[in-house]
Scaffold this motif. Structure first.
Motif, PDB file in Angstrom:
ATOM      1  N   LEU A  51       0.814  -1.220   0.000  1.00  0.00           N
ATOM      2  CA  LEU A  51       0.000   0.000   0.000  1.00  0.00           C
ATOM      3  C   LEU A  51       0.850   1.275   0.000  1.00  0.00           C
ATOM      4  N   MET A  52       2.136   1.134   0.270  1.00  0.00           N
ATOM      5  CA  MET A  52       3.019   2.301   0.369  1.00  0.00           C
ATOM      6  C   MET A  52       3.073   3.161  -0.895  1.00  0.00           C
ATOM      7  N   PRO A  53       3.089   2.576  -2.108  1.00  0.00           N
ATOM      8  CA  PRO A  53       3.121   3.456  -3.298  1.00  0.00           C
ATOM      9  C   PRO A  53       1.958   4.431  -3.338  1.00  0.00           C
ATOM     10  N   GLY A  54       0.762   3.992  -2.922  1.00  0.00           N
ATOM     11  CA  GLY A  54      -0.381   4.896  -2.891  1.00  0.00           C
ATOM     12  C   GLY A  54      -0.229   5.975  -1.847  1.00  0.00           C
ATOM     13  N   ILE A  55       0.366   5.615  -0.696  1.00  0.00           N
ATOM     14  CA  ILE A  55       0.567   6.602   0.380  1.00  0.00           C
ATOM     15  C   ILE A  55       1.565   7.668  -0.049  1.00  0.00           C
ATOM     16  N   MET A  56       2.670   7.230  -0.671  1.00  0.00           N
ATOM     17  CA  MET A  56       3.755   8.149  -1.023  1.00  0.00           C
ATOM     18  C   MET A  56       3.616   8.713  -2.439  1.00  0.00           C
ATOM     19  N   LYS A  57       2.521   8.321  -3.144  1.00  0.00           N
ATOM     20  CA  LYS A  57       2.240   8.841  -4.488  1.00  0.00           C
ATOM     21  C   LYS A  57       3.395   8.574  -5.458  1.00  0.00           C
ATOM     22  N   SER A 218      -6.655  -0.090  11.368  1.00  0.00           N
ATOM     23  CA  SER A 218      -6.117  -0.029  10.000  1.00  0.00           C
ATOM     24  C   SER A 218      -5.614   1.352   9.610  1.00  0.00           C
ATOM     25  N   ASP A 219      -6.197   2.408  10.199  1.00  0.00           N
ATOM     26  CA  ASP A 219      -5.787   3.757   9.792  1.00  0.00           C
ATOM     27  C   ASP A 219      -4.584   4.283  10.564  1.00  0.00           C
ATOM     28  N   TYR A 220      -4.156   3.568  11.610  1.00  0.00           N
ATOM     29  CA  TYR A 220      -3.071   4.088  12.441  1.00  0.00           C
ATOM     30  C   TYR A 220      -1.774   4.249  11.655  1.00  0.00           C
ATOM     31  N   SER A 221      -1.374   3.193  10.943  1.00  0.00           N
ATOM     32  CA  SER A 221      -0.099   3.252  10.223  1.00  0.00           C
ATOM     33  C   SER A 221      -0.106   4.336   9.153  1.00  0.00           C
ATOM     34  N   PHE A 222      -1.248   4.522   8.480  1.00  0.00           N
ATOM     35  CA  PHE A 222      -1.318   5.535   7.427  1.00  0.00           C
ATOM     36  C   PHE A 222      -1.253   6.949   8.007  1.00  0.00           C
ATOM     37  N   LYS A 223      -1.877   7.140   9.169  1.00  0.00           N
ATOM     38  CA  LYS A 223      -1.796   8.448   9.827  1.00  0.00           C
ATOM     39  C   LYS A 223      -0.367   8.742  10.269  1.00  0.00           C
ATOM     40  N   ALA A 224       0.314   7.721  10.802  1.00  0.00           N
ATOM     41  CA  ALA A 224       1.699   7.924  11.244  1.00  0.00           C
ATOM     42  C   ALA A 224       2.607   8.250  10.057  1.00  0.00           C
ATOM     43  N   LEU A 225       2.428   7.526   8.960  1.00  0.00           N
ATOM     44  CA  LEU A 225       3.269   7.757   7.783  1.00  0.00           C
ATOM     45  C   LEU A 225       2.880   9.025   7.025  1.00  0.00           C
ATOM     46  N   SER A 226       1.701   9.578   7.337  1.00  0.00           N
ATOM     47  CA  SER A 226       1.273  10.801   6.651  1.00  0.00           C
ATOM     48  C   SER A 226       2.159  11.994   7.021  1.00  0.00           C
ATOM     49  N   TYR A 227       2.942  11.883   8.087  1.00  0.00           N
ATOM     50  CA  TYR A 227       3.871  12.961   8.452  1.00  0.00           C
ATOM     51  C   TYR A 227       5.038  13.043   7.471  1.00  0.00           C
ATOM     52  N   LEU A 228       5.296  11.954   6.738  1.00  0.00           N
ATOM     53  CA  LEU A 228       6.364  11.994   5.733  1.00  0.00           C
ATOM     54  C   LEU A 228       5.882  12.757   4.510  1.00  0.00           C
ATOM     55  N   PRO A 229       6.677  13.644   3.962  1.00  0.00           N
ATOM     56  CA  PRO A 229       6.277  14.330   2.724  1.00  0.00           C
ATOM     57  C   PRO A 229       6.235  13.348   1.563  1.00  0.00           C
ATOM     58  N   ALA A 230       5.446  13.644   0.553  1.00  0.00           N
ATOM     59  CA  ALA A 230       5.306  12.776  -0.625  1.00  0.00           C
ATOM     60  C   ALA A 230       6.546  12.905  -1.499  1.00  0.00           C
ATOM     61  N   LEU A 231       7.603  12.179  -1.114  1.00  0.00           N
ATOM     62  CA  LEU A 231       8.887  12.207  -1.818  1.00  0.00           C
ATOM     63  C   LEU A 231       9.283  10.777  -2.171  1.00  0.00           C
ATOM     64  N   PRO A 232      10.256  10.592  -3.067  1.00  0.00           N
ATOM     65  CA  PRO A 232      10.759   9.238  -3.323  1.00  0.00           C
ATOM     66  C   PRO A 232      11.170   8.562  -2.013  1.00  0.00           C
ATOM     67  N   THR A 233      10.667   7.351  -1.793  1.00  0.00           N
ATOM     68  CA  THR A 233      10.819   6.676  -0.507  1.00  0.00           C
ATOM     69  C   THR A 233      11.539   5.348  -0.696  1.00  0.00           C
ATOM     70  N   TYR A 234      12.466   5.058   0.222  1.00  0.00           N
ATOM     71  CA  TYR A 234      13.228   3.806   0.184  1.00  0.00           C
ATOM     72  C   TYR A 234      12.892   3.001   1.439  1.00  0.00           C
ATOM     73  N   TRP A 235      12.665   1.707   1.252  1.00  0.00           N
ATOM     74  CA  TRP A 235      12.228   0.811   2.330  1.00  0.00           C
ATOM     75  C   TRP A 235      13.384  -0.114   2.699  1.00  0.00           C
ATOM     76  N   ASP A 236      13.767  -0.121   3.971  1.00  0.00           N
ATOM     77  CA  ASP A 236      14.897  -0.943   4.413  1.00  0.00           C
ATOM     78  C   ASP A 236      14.442  -2.363   4.765  1.00  0.00           C
ATOM     79  N   GLU A 237      15.153  -3.352   4.215  1.00  0.00           N
ATOM     80  CA  GLU A 237      14.954  -4.757   4.602  1.00  0.00           C
ATOM     81  C   GLU A 237      16.225  -5.366   5.174  1.00  0.00           C
TER      82      GLU A 237
END
Length: 398
Positions: A51-57, A218-237
């Motif tokens: 779902l992250m691509p939709g969050i970060m546009k 379900s909305d908690y994680s999206f609200k928390a991540l909404s503080y990040l600006p809509a910029l290219p995002t890298y996910w650490d594994e």
């Protein structure tokens, strides 16, 4: 044509039946928290990652399996950008921080949700991750956002995490508190560092499949991540799966690539087949070992206790604990336990040899528990600790 060995047939039939049963039986749910973006188990993060691509546009979220130092040194990154970590323990050495801090200082953002953070990072940013004693656990503790626009009236309860940990603020002038628990302790903060920001969150389980797909949270994680600006995002594994991918981590692949180990592998298989053929034939009657009868009463009691505890029936377990303890007092000291008053406390202190203060505190907890409508896990642990302390203080109590 020779008649086939019946023992070999039984062995082969048993193995075949076992393989079929194991293959077709429903697999039990794996509750292990991995936080991996390719895990569909309850505590993986595949749902959020998809779902992250939709969050970060953006069309997709690149993942990295490199240490922080290597990733920020060897990768051509978009500027500015976001770097997201969701893991159980955030491990970053001095060399990693030498790259991570300037990365944020230049105007990028780092989001970290983890239980344990290195003290070196906390000292630089002005906070400390406080890891509390497990005996202070409270599975009913709720979390919520500070921002009124994000707050939920009833708060968020993550029942698989006791929520006892929190963040201690050392430099309030540069830190904004974004989330608190029900005890008003910070659990989610934003730290301004140069032109960029660190977002520190201490409850990574909130971002797992179980809670992202649960309607209540379900909305908690999206609200928390909404503080990040809509910029290219890298996910650490890297923090969860290490540096190499699945093929490179395969032990069997490494064994087959080494001639000596490859021959050893074939010799083991051949030896097992020979053993099944020649050693499977019975040579003499096996003398059964007769074990002496054992007293399983204590094991039964422990099993029942664990069953109540794991089912979360803390109220029932606490009340049975009180009943059994009062029954012991009646049998040992011939006390009337119907009325736990001042006279009862004095008599208990005299007969048991414990101090009057200790007896008073124990009776106070017993009365409070009896009057409570429902007892929590914390109440059960507190009550059990008080009873065990009394037993240790009174000589000969069993």
């Amino acid at each position: 044509m020779p008649k086939p060995n019946k023992y070999i047939l039984i062995l082969l039939t048993t193995i075949t039946a076992y393989v079929l049963v194991e293959y077709y039986r429903p697999k039990p749910i794996d509750w292990k928290p991995t936080y991996q973006n390719d895990d569909k188990i309850p505590f993986g993060t595949q749902a959020l990652y998809e779902l992250m691509p939709g969050i970060m546009k953006q069309s997709s979220i690149p993942t990295t399996r490199l240490p922080i130092y290597n990733f920020l040194t060897e990768t051509q990154l978009s500027t500015p950008s976001n770097y997201v970590f969701i893991c159980h323990d955030f491990e970053a050495g001095a060399t990693d921080l030498k790259k991570l801090l300037p990365y944020v200082q230049r105007g990028n953002n780092v989001f970290i949700s983890t239980y344990d953070l290195p003290d070196t990072l906390g000292k630089v940013l002005g906070f400390k991750a406080d890891l509390q004693d497990p005996t202070k656990a409270d599975s009913t503790l709720r979390q919520n956002f500070v921002n009124p626009g994000l707050r939920k009236a009833a708060g968020y309860n993550f029942v698989h995490d006791d929520g006892r940990n929190y963040l201690v603020i050392k430099k309030p002038e540069r830190i904004t508190i974004l989330g608190r628990n029900a005890r008003r302790e910070p659990v989610f903060i934003r730290v301004q560092y140069g032109k960029g920001q660190f977002f520190i969150h201490n409850l990574p389980i909130a971002f797992t499949n179980y809670y992202v797909l649960d309607k209540k949270t379900s909305d908690y994680s999206f609200k928390a991540l909404s503080y990040l600006p809509a910029l290219p995002t890298y996910w650490d594994e890297y923090q969860k799966q290490g540096r190499f991918d699945e093929d490179q981590q395969s032990i069997f692949r490494y064994i087959r690539s080494q001639p000596a180990l490859n021959w050893a592998y074939y010799l083991v298989i051949f030896g097992l087949v020979l053993y099944a053929i020649f050693a499977g034939k019975r040579t003499q009657r096996i003398i059964p070992v007769v074990e002496p009868p054992t007293n399983t009463s204590l094991d039964f009691v422990k099993t029942v206790g664990r069953m109540y505890f794991h089912q979360g029936d803390h109220d029932n377990m606490a009340r049975k604990k009180i009943q059994f303890f009062l029954a012991d007092l009646r049998e040992r000291y011939a006390l009337n336990t119907n009325l736990l008053d001042k006279e009862f406390i004095e008599t208990l202190a005299q007969k048991s040899g414990v101090s009057l203060d200790e007896a008073s505190e124990l009776v106070r907890l017993l009365r409070s528990a009896q009057k409570s409508i429902s007892l929590s896990e914390f109440d059960l642990l507190t009550l059990n600790k008080a009873i065990e302390k009394f037993k240790l203080s009174e000589p000969g109590f069993s």
